[in-house]
Design a protein around this motif. Structure first.
Motif, PDB file in Angstrom:
ATOM      1  N   ASP A  58      43.763  30.773  41.622  1.00 28.25           N
ATOM      2  CA  ASP A  58      44.549  30.259  40.501  1.00 28.25           C
ATOM      3  C   ASP A  58      43.652  29.743  39.380  1.00 28.25           C
ATOM      4  O   ASP A  58      44.005  29.799  38.207  1.00 28.25           O
ATOM      5  CB  ASP A  58      45.458  29.114  40.983  1.00 28.25           C
ATOM      6  N   PRO A  61      40.746  32.240  36.180  1.00 27.64           N
ATOM      7  CA  PRO A  61      40.830  32.529  34.739  1.00 27.64           C
ATOM      8  C   PRO A  61      40.330  31.358  33.921  1.00 27.64           C
ATOM      9  O   PRO A  61      39.755  31.541  32.856  1.00 27.64           O
ATOM     10  CB  PRO A  61      42.331  32.762  34.495  1.00 27.64           C
ATOM     11  N   HIS A  96      39.286  43.769  47.531  1.00 30.23           N
ATOM     12  CA  HIS A  96      40.054  43.387  46.337  1.00 30.23           C
ATOM     13  C   HIS A  96      39.341  42.339  45.555  1.00 30.23           C
ATOM     14  O   HIS A  96      39.358  42.356  44.338  1.00 30.23           O
ATOM     15  CB  HIS A  96      41.472  42.870  46.766  1.00 30.23           C
ATOM     16  N   LEU A 100      37.965  42.247  41.617  1.00 32.30           N
ATOM     17  CA  LEU A 100      38.195  41.154  40.667  1.00 32.30           C
ATOM     18  C   LEU A 100      36.864  40.637  40.125  1.00 32.30           C
ATOM     19  O   LEU A 100      36.764  40.281  38.950  1.00 32.30           O
ATOM     20  CB  LEU A 100      38.943  39.992  41.366  1.00 32.30           C
ATOM     21  N   ASP A 103      35.717  43.097  37.597  1.00 29.58           N
ATOM     22  CA  ASP A 103      36.537  43.036  36.356  1.00 29.58           C
ATOM     23  C   ASP A 103      37.474  41.848  36.433  1.00 29.58           C
ATOM     24  O   ASP A 103      38.588  41.946  36.910  1.00 29.58           O
ATOM     25  CB  ASP A 103      37.341  44.329  36.248  1.00 29.58           C
ATOM     26  N   SER A 105      39.190  40.547  34.365  1.00 28.44           N
ATOM     27  CA  SER A 105      40.456  40.666  33.625  1.00 28.44           C
ATOM     28  C   SER A 105      41.469  41.552  34.350  1.00 28.44           C
ATOM     29  O   SER A 105      42.587  41.749  33.877  1.00 28.44           O
ATOM     30  CB  SER A 105      40.146  41.217  32.229  1.00 28.44           C
ATOM     31  N   ASP A 106      41.033  42.137  35.450  1.00 29.39           N
ATOM     32  CA  ASP A 106      41.953  42.998  36.241  1.00 29.39           C
ATOM     33  C   ASP A 106      43.173  42.193  36.675  1.00 29.39           C
ATOM     34  O   ASP A 106      43.034  41.133  37.276  1.00 29.39           O
ATOM     35  CB  ASP A 106      41.181  43.509  37.496  1.00 29.39           C
ATOM     36  N   SER A 107      44.333  42.682  36.269  1.00 28.61           N
ATOM     37  CA  SER A 107      45.535  41.881  36.544  1.00 28.61           C
ATOM     38  C   SER A 107      46.182  42.229  37.895  1.00 28.61           C
ATOM     39  O   SER A 107      46.947  41.458  38.442  1.00 28.61           O
ATOM     40  CB  SER A 107      46.562  42.065  35.418  1.00 28.61           C
ATOM     41  N   ILE A 108      45.812  43.374  38.515  1.00 24.49           N
ATOM     42  CA  ILE A 108      46.430  43.767  39.785  1.00 24.49           C
ATOM     43  C   ILE A 108      45.685  43.131  40.964  1.00 24.49           C
ATOM     44  O   ILE A 108      46.283  42.724  41.941  1.00 24.49           O
ATOM     45  CB  ILE A 108      46.447  45.312  39.890  1.00 24.49           C
ATOM     46  N   PRO A 110      44.353  40.216  41.534  1.00 27.38           N
ATOM     47  CA  PRO A 110      44.827  38.912  42.052  1.00 27.38           C
ATOM     48  C   PRO A 110      46.049  39.089  42.926  1.00 27.38           C
ATOM     49  O   PRO A 110      46.183  38.409  43.945  1.00 27.38           O
ATOM     50  CB  PRO A 110      45.145  38.090  40.808  1.00 27.38           C
ATOM     51  N   PHE A 111      46.960  39.975  42.528  1.00 33.20           N
ATOM     52  CA  PHE A 111      48.158  40.186  43.382  1.00 33.20           C
ATOM     53  C   PHE A 111      47.776  40.701  44.760  1.00 33.20           C
ATOM     54  O   PHE A 111      48.314  40.278  45.780  1.00 33.20           O
ATOM     55  CB  PHE A 111      49.135  41.178  42.684  1.00 33.20           C
ATOM     56  N   ARG A 114      46.245  37.990  46.709  1.00 32.40           N
ATOM     57  CA  ARG A 114      47.280  37.075  47.224  1.00 32.40           C
ATOM     58  C   ARG A 114      48.010  37.695  48.420  1.00 32.40           C
ATOM     59  O   ARG A 114      48.223  37.048  49.438  1.00 32.40           O
ATOM     60  CB  ARG A 114      48.299  36.783  46.109  1.00 32.40           C
TER      61      ARG A 114
END
Ligand code: ADP
Length: 575
Positions: A58, A61, A96, A100, A103, A105-108, A110-111, A114
């Protein structure tokens, strides 16, 4: 089963159960601890790391350091893979996180991360749940087994507690009682232990011993009964009366002769208490009285018993029967045997002898007196003068006549004593008068032996209560003895003193004395010290003793063998 084996089995199983219980307890508690430890190490830490990684994810960023924190937790997780499937999930998480990291800024990614983390957390949560159930089961299992072994131990301990003391103590108690019975001569006693153990073997040995003792006792008993019967027949056949009393004075036997003189039947005598019989039977009373006085009384004369229409005389002998007692370590009185010896025929002969002596002595007195009178006449010069030789003859006849008169006098006195007819004439008398009489009576005898008398008598002397004639006779006899048993020209010392309630006459000579072994015999009738060749009858002192004692006095002697004797008479003084 043997007692030893029983003890080993009981205590051994108890011991084993306690050990099993301890090991089981330790083992079960240990597995429980391991189960909880596993949950903590394996799963709880993984949940912690996962939560840390979520938090760091969390913050990635916003904060640069969060990446490092995530990596740190990831590395810890990689080292804490415990559950099946967790390796693949952690590898996916690592890959995963790599995406991250490359990159940010990779938005997938983090999902994905998680999702991986939730799967890991879910896997571990499920594992925790599974392990809790296992721990619970282990705890229940432990409780069950500990309970089982505990209850078993308690049951065995209880069984031992209830059974063992009785198993050991009861036979010992029974055996002790049986030994006591055997000691009390109850040889039929047996012990009954049916078990095949040490006590059973003991019972067999004990019963063998008791049986042999019983056989021995029975054979002895038969012999004993025979011996008793023989003794009873012997006592019964005896002509003399015999009584047997036990220590409580119960009559245990009385033979035919004994029953005849008491006038009682067997049933009235045997088994009866003699003290109770004495109340109604004179003879039993007399026998008992003498039994009570036995040993501390002088021997009395024979018993006079009137039975079967005639008078009989019996000498009594009491035998005290004692038994060596091992327990008391000394002699125990068990019975008295009273033997009566019929002495009637001797007594009749004795009476005849006494009568004969009395008659002869009495008949002798008159001719002797007339001889003495004739001698006196011969001495009288008016009748005729005797020449020297005739005078000597007359003097020696006079001596012999006097001696004869003395002897007949002594014999007459003796008959009085023997028939128990001493005629006493007791009245107040002056001691000096009696002494003077004795001195006069022995004057000639003393002069012949050139013996002198030395008297020592105080002027003031109380009178005595006595038979003057008999006391004078006794004193004359003592003086005459003192002269006879003294050397020529010696001195005899005479004294009278007051001694308490008595007046004491003493006659002391310096003659040959009396040997110690004869001193208590010289007062017996006809006794004369052996080897002393002086004239005499051996009656003087016996008569003296009877005369003095009949007056309530005493006569004694003290003699120093070789140096002389002192005879003393004590008579009641009038105070
Ligand atoms: P007997 O007629 O023999 O003198 P007694 O009864 O008077 O009889 O005395 C008994 C015996 O005691 C005598 O035989 C004598 O041996 C002894 N006896 C008595 N008096 C004396 C004495 N004074 N000294 C020594 N012996 C004595």
């Amino acid at each position: 089963m043997k007692i030893k084996s029983k003890l080993i089995a009981g205590l051994g199983s108890l011991f084993s159960l306690i050990i099993i219980l301890s090991i089981l307890g330790i083992f079960k508690i240990n597995s429980l601890a391991n189960a909880t430890e596993n949950i903590l190490v394996d799963n709880y830490y993984t949940l912690e790391y996962a939560r840390g990684m979520l938090k760091a994810l969390d913050e990635i960023p916003k904060e640069k350091e969060a990446m490092g924190v995530f990596e740190e937790y990831l590395s810890k997780q990689q080292n804490n893979i415990t559950e099946p499937g967790e390796t693949e999930l952690t590898a996916s998480l690592t890959s995963h996180f790599g995406q991250l990291k490359e990159d940010p800024s990779d938005s997938i990614a983090p999902f994905e991360i998680r999702d991986d983390l939730y799967h890991i957390m879910h896997l571990n949560m499920s594992a925790i749940q599974g392990k809790s159930i296992v721990a619970e089961e282990t705890a229940e299992d432990s409780i069950f087994w500990i309970l089982v072994t505990g209850v078993l131990s308690i049951i065995i301990a209880l069984l031992l507690l209830i059974k063992l003391p009785g198993n050991i103590a009861n036979p010992i108690i029974e055996l002790t009682e049986s030994i006591r019975q055997i000691a009390a001569k109850n040889y039929s006693q047996r012990v009954h232990f049916d078990e095949h153990n040490e006590f059973g073997e003991l019972a067999v040995s004990f019963n063998t011993m008791a049986r042999e003792l019983e056989e021995y006792n029975n054979s002895n008993l038969a012999k004993l009964m025979m011996a008793i019967k023989r003794m009873e027949a012997l006592i019964e056949k005896m002509n003399e009366p015999v009584f047997g009393l036990d220590e409580r004075r119960i009559i245990i036997f009385a033979n035919d002769a004994a029953r005849e003189i008491t006038g009682l039947g067997k049933g009235q005598l045997v088994g009866k208490n003699a003290e109770e019989l004495a109340v109604t039977n004179d003879l039993v009373r007399e026998l008992l009285q003498e039994l009570n006085e036995n040993n501390n009384k002088d021997k009395k004369g024979p018993l006079k018993i009137f039975a079967n229409g005639k008078e009989s005389y019996f000498e009594k002998e009491i035998l005290n029967i004692t038994l060596d007692s091992a327990r008391l370590q000394d002699k125990k009185l068990i019975s008295h045997v009273i033997l009566l010896r019929n002495v009637t025929s001797y007594k009749e002969l004795d009476f005849a002898k006494t009568n004969f002596i009395a008659t002869v002595s009495h008949e002798f007195k008159t001719p002797i007196s007339s001889i003495k009178m004739s001698l006196q006449l011969l001495d009288n010069e008016q009748i005729g003068i005797l020449n020297e030789e005739q005078k000597n003859l007359v003097s020696s006849i006079k001596d012999d006549a006097n001696r004869l008169l003395n002897i007949t006098g002594e014999l007459l006195n003796m008959t009085q004593v023997e028939s128990g007819n001493i005629q006493l004439n007791i009245m107040p008398a002056e001691p000096m008068d009696i002494l003077q009489y004795a001195l006069n009576a022995t004057k000639v005898q003393a002069e012949q032996k050139k013996v002198t008398f030395e008297t020592d008598c105080p002027k003031e002397l109380p009178k005595i209560l006595a038979d003057k004639e008999k006391t004078a006779w006794v004193l004359t006899n003592l003086l005459s003895n003192a002269i006879r048993y003294s050397y020529e020209k010696s001195t005899i010392f005479l004294s009278i003193v007051k001694s308490g309630e008595y007046v004491q006459f003493s006659v002391k000579d310096t003659g040959q004395g009396i040997a110690p072994q004869y001193q208590d015999k010289i007062f017996n009738r006809y006794f004369r010290v052996p080897g002393i060749h002086r004239e005499g009858t051996g009656l003087g002192l016996a008569i003296s003793k009877e005369f003095i004692e009949a007056q309530g006095g005493q006569i004694n002697v003290k003699s120093d063998f070789g140096a002389g004797s002192t005879f003393t008479i004590m008579l009641n003084a009038i105070l």
